[in-house]
Design a protein around this motif. Structure first.
Motif, PDB file in Angstrom:
ATOM      1  N   CYS A  23      17.228 -14.599  -7.536  1.00  0.00           N
ATOM      2  CA  CYS A  23      17.465 -15.446  -6.286  1.00  0.00           C
ATOM      3  C   CYS A  23      18.160 -16.644  -6.529  1.00  0.00           C
ATOM      4  O   CYS A  23      19.028 -17.490  -7.332  1.00  0.00           O
ATOM      5  CB  CYS A  23      16.469 -16.261  -6.227  1.00  0.00           C
ATOM      6  SG  CYS A  23      15.808 -17.085  -5.549  1.00  0.00           S
ATOM      7  N   PRO A  24      19.925 -16.846  -5.428  1.00  0.00           N
ATOM      8  CA  PRO A  24      20.699 -17.561  -5.784  1.00  0.00           C
ATOM      9  C   PRO A  24      19.961 -18.852  -5.528  1.00  0.00           C
ATOM     10  O   PRO A  24      20.669 -20.398  -6.204  1.00  0.00           O
ATOM     11  CB  PRO A  24      21.800 -17.334  -4.098  1.00  0.00           C
ATOM     12  CG  PRO A  24      20.608 -16.040  -3.626  1.00  0.00           C
ATOM     13  CD  PRO A  24      19.485 -16.189  -4.706  1.00  0.00           C
ATOM     14  N   ILE A  25      19.529 -18.980  -5.279  1.00  0.00           N
ATOM     15  CA  ILE A  25      18.569 -20.450  -5.148  1.00  0.00           C
ATOM     16  C   ILE A  25      18.284 -20.775  -6.307  1.00  0.00           C
ATOM     17  O   ILE A  25      18.839 -22.173  -7.334  1.00  0.00           O
ATOM     18  CB  ILE A  25      17.336 -20.854  -4.047  1.00  0.00           C
ATOM     19  CG1 ILE A  25      18.282 -20.067  -2.537  1.00  0.00           C
ATOM     20  CG2 ILE A  25      16.843 -22.258  -4.114  1.00  0.00           C
ATOM     21  CD1 ILE A  25      18.549 -20.942  -2.112  1.00  0.00           C
ATOM     22  N   ALA A  33      13.400 -21.076  -5.091  1.00  0.00           N
ATOM     23  CA  ALA A  33      12.404 -20.214  -4.006  1.00  0.00           C
ATOM     24  C   ALA A  33      11.399 -19.214  -4.458  1.00  0.00           C
ATOM     25  O   ALA A  33      10.925 -18.805  -4.187  1.00  0.00           O
ATOM     26  CB  ALA A  33      13.893 -19.755  -3.425  1.00  0.00           C
ATOM     27  N   ILE A  34      11.914 -18.784  -6.048  1.00  0.00           N
ATOM     28  CA  ILE A  34      10.919 -18.042  -6.057  1.00  0.00           C
ATOM     29  C   ILE A  34      10.674 -17.922  -7.591  1.00  0.00           C
ATOM     30  O   ILE A  34      11.606 -18.277  -8.614  1.00  0.00           O
ATOM     31  CB  ILE A  34      11.212 -16.325  -5.867  1.00  0.00           C
ATOM     32  CG1 ILE A  34      10.229 -15.185  -5.923  1.00  0.00           C
ATOM     33  CG2 ILE A  34      12.517 -15.979  -6.555  1.00  0.00           C
ATOM     34  CD1 ILE A  34      10.594 -14.259  -5.522  1.00  0.00           C
ATOM     35  N   ILE A  93       7.205 -16.573  -3.133  1.00  0.00           N
ATOM     36  CA  ILE A  93       7.959 -17.013  -2.904  1.00  0.00           C
ATOM     37  C   ILE A  93       7.841 -18.331  -1.325  1.00  0.00           C
ATOM     38  O   ILE A  93       6.287 -18.440  -1.060  1.00  0.00           O
ATOM     39  CB  ILE A  93       8.843 -15.553  -1.521  1.00  0.00           C
ATOM     40  CG1 ILE A  93       8.720 -14.985  -2.821  1.00  0.00           C
ATOM     41  CG2 ILE A  93       9.190 -16.380  -1.299  1.00  0.00           C
ATOM     42  CD1 ILE A  93       9.326 -13.533  -2.035  1.00  0.00           C
ATOM     43  N   CYS A 107      13.271 -20.675   0.661  1.00  0.00           N
ATOM     44  CA  CYS A 107      14.380 -19.759   0.302  1.00  0.00           C
ATOM     45  C   CYS A 107      14.905 -19.369   1.755  1.00  0.00           C
ATOM     46  O   CYS A 107      14.750 -19.895   2.300  1.00  0.00           O
ATOM     47  CB  CYS A 107      12.749 -18.728   0.631  1.00  0.00           C
ATOM     48  SG  CYS A 107      13.429 -16.367   0.946  1.00  0.00           S
ATOM     49  N   THR A 108      16.362 -18.974   1.203  1.00  0.00           N
ATOM     50  CA  THR A 108      17.215 -18.865   2.352  1.00  0.00           C
ATOM     51  C   THR A 108      16.832 -17.452   3.048  1.00  0.00           C
ATOM     52  O   THR A 108      17.872 -17.248   4.836  1.00  0.00           O
ATOM     53  CB  THR A 108      18.201 -19.116   2.407  1.00  0.00           C
ATOM     54  OG1 THR A 108      18.345 -17.730   1.292  1.00  0.00           O
ATOM     55  CG2 THR A 108      18.633 -20.485   1.322  1.00  0.00           C
ATOM     56  N   GLY A 109      16.091 -16.735   2.517  1.00  0.00           N
ATOM     57  CA  GLY A 109      15.933 -15.398   3.501  1.00  0.00           C
ATOM     58  C   GLY A 109      17.786 -14.028   3.533  1.00  0.00           C
ATOM     59  O   GLY A 109      17.432 -13.726   3.935  1.00  0.00           O
ATOM     60  N   CYS A 110      17.951 -14.631   1.858  1.00  0.00           N
ATOM     61  CA  CYS A 110      19.464 -14.079   1.721  1.00  0.00           C
ATOM     62  C   CYS A 110      18.682 -13.056   1.716  1.00  0.00           C
ATOM     63  O   CYS A 110      19.806 -11.277   1.922  1.00  0.00           O
ATOM     64  CB  CYS A 110      20.047 -14.866   0.993  1.00  0.00           C
ATOM     65  SG  CYS A 110      19.030 -14.250  -0.689  1.00  0.00           S
ATOM     66  N   GLY A 111      17.766 -12.300   1.106  1.00  0.00           N
ATOM     67  CA  GLY A 111      17.450 -11.003   0.959  1.00  0.00           C
ATOM     68  C   GLY A 111      17.595  -9.766  -0.453  1.00  0.00           C
ATOM     69  O   GLY A 111      17.223  -9.172  -0.636  1.00  0.00           O
ATOM     70  N   ILE A 112      17.892 -10.527  -1.136  1.00  0.00           N
ATOM     71  CA  ILE A 112      18.622 -10.216  -2.516  1.00  0.00           C
ATOM     72  C   ILE A 112      17.226  -9.769  -3.520  1.00  0.00           C
ATOM     73  O   ILE A 112      17.460  -8.706  -3.725  1.00  0.00           O
ATOM     74  CB  ILE A 112      19.620 -11.150  -3.397  1.00  0.00           C
ATOM     75  CG1 ILE A 112      20.919 -11.703  -3.075  1.00  0.00           C
ATOM     76  CG2 ILE A 112      19.482 -10.491  -5.063  1.00  0.00           C
ATOM     77  CD1 ILE A 112      21.983 -12.777  -3.815  1.00  0.00           C
ATOM     78  N   CYS A 113      16.183 -10.428  -3.289  1.00  0.00           N
ATOM     79  CA  CYS A 113      15.668 -10.536  -3.854  1.00  0.00           C
ATOM     80  C   CYS A 113      14.813  -8.632  -3.018  1.00  0.00           C
ATOM     81  O   CYS A 113      13.839  -8.662  -3.537  1.00  0.00           O
ATOM     82  CB  CYS A 113      14.028 -11.573  -3.867  1.00  0.00           C
ATOM     83  SG  CYS A 113      14.160 -11.753  -2.344  1.00  0.00           S
ATOM     84  N   ILE A 152      10.671  -9.874   3.607  1.00  0.00           N
ATOM     85  CA  ILE A 152      11.367 -11.505   3.944  1.00  0.00           C
ATOM     86  C   ILE A 152      11.717 -11.188   5.670  1.00  0.00           C
ATOM     87  O   ILE A 152      11.964 -10.716   6.251  1.00  0.00           O
ATOM     88  CB  ILE A 152      11.768 -12.244   3.556  1.00  0.00           C
ATOM     89  CG1 ILE A 152      11.358 -12.411   1.937  1.00  0.00           C
ATOM     90  CG2 ILE A 152      12.387 -13.216   4.321  1.00  0.00           C
ATOM     91  CD1 ILE A 152      12.684 -13.078   1.194  1.00  0.00           C
TER      92      ILE A 152
HETATM   93 FE1  SF4 Z   1      15.822 -15.891  -2.861  1.00  0.00          FE
HETATM   94 FE2  SF4 Z   1      14.724 -14.331  -2.316  1.00  0.00          FE
HETATM   95 FE3  SF4 Z   1      14.708 -16.269  -1.024  1.00  0.00          FE
HETATM   96 FE4  SF4 Z   1      16.646 -14.655  -1.539  1.00  0.00          FE
HETATM   97  S1  SF4 Z   1      15.783 -13.902   0.049  1.00  0.00           S
HETATM   98  S2  SF4 Z   1      16.674 -17.389  -1.534  1.00  0.00           S
HETATM   99  S3  SF4 Z   1      16.890 -14.042  -3.907  1.00  0.00           S
HETATM  100  S4  SF4 Z   1      13.557 -15.345  -2.875  1.00  0.00           S
END
Ligand code: SF4
Length: 595
Positions: A25-27, A35-36, A46, A51-57, A68
């Motif tokens: 998670c970038p945060i 964020a998680i 989460i 969370c920015t909702g970047c979707g990486i997780c 998400i």
């Molecule tokens: Fe972290 Fe997942 Fe939120 Fe991205 S979507 S900021 S990886 S918790």
């Protein structure tokens, strides 16, 4: 936008993934915030506000356990219930109306049963918190149509009679004979009427625990109707029922519940929902993640919006394409006249049951629908086609044809050589995970199998097993496809997807399919011709040769005393209200199907 993050705790297996969702998670990596992180149960939490909702997780999770979604901000104030932190969220509620039947339609896992449980007082809405007080709940609904209903619910002035979705569970708490139990439940002196309407006469002395699925369903519908309640709620009343029983149930709900009460019905069979309801709410969203309850629509208009996949009042597209009902005449023109399969007159005796089948044939590129009541020999015929049952007279099985067969009852033993859903599908098609393939897009994804790939076959629910068996049959390269009740346990969207998939296979490969089903809308959508089975259930069955859809449906519906018309806008079949002008006119002219 409002962010909603859902972690499916069943799918999440932290011991097998090295916590990649948290590590990448970038945060979290930035060190500024979290964020998680791991929750007390050892599974990730989460924080939706961080969370920015970047979707990486989501991408990192090998089990597809994280979802998400970004929802429009105005939806947030409609949040009615949430199953804990990062759990499923329900936005809005259907509105019960006195004297009207409110139908509820939507995907499995979109919150239909949750909304019904709230309205019958079995679940107190929490407004997305740990717990909400009734004052908070009423304040939220102040000025809305639901306020008075919820106030009565809070004050204990709503007595509910409720038929749950899973009927088998009821036998864990109910003991005794059907007649005895029904008399005990009867608060309105309706015993005789429900027994007649729901065809329970021969079951009155039967122990309730010995009833079949369909018998139990009819008994429970009757047990709800005889109660003196303020709200009557039916969660999927037609599961296990044949067409005649479905219409009897719908008629009983419409005719035997007093007009001054509230009635709610969740139903996936669009013909039944259309017949039984005055209004409908469509619950849309992402199954298992969130559900949003639409405005109420008049039943015709609401189902048409659903068919088209667009809700105008919400300005919301709920499907990427409309469902198209072709007129049978248009369909008949595209069928090849080349005979693919031919059979002579057939006869089979099974115990005290006898089946006769008229000689017939099926063509290349054709879907033959099979219609008839339960216990009339439809499955026996399909098993003869599959070579599982040998007729006593005549021959039907053609060993040179490669078969794909979805049996009526699906049990885990069918897949006993496989551990997971993934293992089963990999054996059927190597490319089952190719996201650009027709099979992945139209079958795997539409049936939601992509979300259960790592589930163990032996732990699948009845509905999940059905979907797997349907997907397996659809994934096979075969000359003849046999589907025995493919719509059982499927939601309306999945039924239509399966119907479209069968049609696609038959048309693109130039093969033939036989489909047994009780959902007449699905049958209308896919069948080119139909075989009608008549007789006396459990005693003797007679299968007519395949007929045109119009001829076969006319024969079938005449026996039931039901007439269908076509909706002028969408072309979908609609049941005429009994005794209506159209019903009478169509019966007079012998056009039971549509004019
Ligand atoms: Fe972290 Fe997942 Fe939120 Fe991205 S979507 S900021 S990886 S918790």
């Amino acid at each position: 936008m409002v962010r909603i993050a859902v972690v499916d705790k069943d799918l999440c297996k932290p011991d097998k993934c090295n916590y990649e969702c948290i590590r990448f998670c970038p945060i979290n990596k930035s060190g500024r915030a979290k964020a998680i992180e791991l929750g007390e149960d050892g599974k990730p939490i989460i924080y939706e506000d961080v969370c920015t909702g970047c979707g990486i997780c989501i991408k990192k999770c090998p089990f597809g356990a994280i979802h998400i979604e970004n929802l429009p901000e105005e939806v947030e104030e409609k949040l009615v219930h949430r199953y804990g932190e990062n759990g499923f969220a329900l936005y809005g509620l259907p509105i019960p109306k006195q004297g009207e039947v409110t139908g509820i339609i939507g995907r499995n896992g979109a919150g239909k049963s949750t909304s019904m449980k709230i309205l019958v007082g079995l679940l107190k809405p929490n407004l997305g918190k740990e717990e909400a007080t009734w004052d908070e709940i009423l304040a939220k609904f102040k000025g809305t149509e639901l306020f008075n209903y919820l106030k009565k619910l809070k004050d204990g002035k709503i007595k509910a009679a409720y038929k749950p979705q899973y009927v088998a569970q009821v036998t864990k708490v109910l003991k005794g004979e059907v007649g005895q139990l029904l008399k005990k439940a009867d608060e309105r002196g309706l015993f005789k009427d429900v027994v007649k309407e729901l065809n329970l006469e021969h079951l009155l002395d039967r122990d309730v625990r010995k009833l079949s699925g369909g018998e139990l369903q009819r008994f429970l519908i009757a047990a709800v109707i005889v109660k003196d309640a303020d709200v009557y709620a039916f969660d999927e009343p037609t599961a296990y029922l044949d067409v005649k029983e479905r219409m009897n149930a719908a008629r009983a709900i419409r005719n035997l519940i007093p007009k001054s009460r509230y009635t709610l019905v969740i139903e996936h069979d669009l013909a039944v929902l259309d017949y039984v309801s005055d209004l409908v709410h469509i619950i849309y969203g992402v199954p298992g993640v969130y559900g949003i309850v639409s405005h109420p629509y008049g039943v015709r208009v609401g189902i048409n919006h659903y068919i088209r996949g667009f809700l105008p009042a919400e300005n919301m597209r709920i499907r990427d394409r409309p469902i198209v009902f072709k007129a049978p005449e248009a369909r008949e023109r595209v069928i090849s006249t080349e005979k693919y399969l031919e059979w002579p007159e057939l006869y089979k005796k099974l115990g005290s049951f006898e089946l006769t089948v008229e000689s017939g044939e099926a063509h290349r590129g054709e879907i033959v629908g099979i219609l008839g009541p339960n216990g009339i020999g439809k499955t026996t015929f399909i098993k003869m086609l599959a070579g599982i049952i040998k007729p006593d007279k005549g021959e039907l099985y053609t060993p040179q044809l490669k078969l794909a067969y979805k049996p009526q009852y699906v049990v885990p033993e069918m897949f006993k050589n496989f551990r997971t859903v993934r293992d089963v599908l990999r054996k059927v098609r190597r490319d089952f995970l190719d996201t650009s393939s027709w099979y992945y897009v139209e079958v795997i994804k539409r049936l939601g199998l992509n979300k259960m790939l790592d589930k163990e076959v032996k732990g699948l629910s009845g509905g999940e097993l059905q979907k797997l068996a349907v997907a397996v049959a659809l994934g096979m390269e075969a000359d003849l496809y046999l589907f025995d009740e493919p719509s059982a346990f499927l939601d309306v969207e999945e039924r239509l997807a399966v119907g479209n998939a069968i049609r696609h296979i038959v048309e693109s490969q130039g093969v033939t399919a036989f489909v047994v089903d009780h959902d007449l809308v699905m049958m209308d959508l896919i069948a080119d011709r139909v075989m009608v089975f008549r007789g006396e259930p459990g005693k003797r069955g007679h299968a007519h040769r395949p007929m045109s859809l119009r001829e076969g449906m006319n024969l079938f519906l005449k026996d039931l005393g039901i007439t269908f018309r076509r909706d002028a806008d969408t072309g979908r079949p609609r049941v005429n209200k009994e005794g209506s002008k159209l019903d009478r006119m169509q019966k007079l002219s012998g056009e039971y199907y549509y004019t």
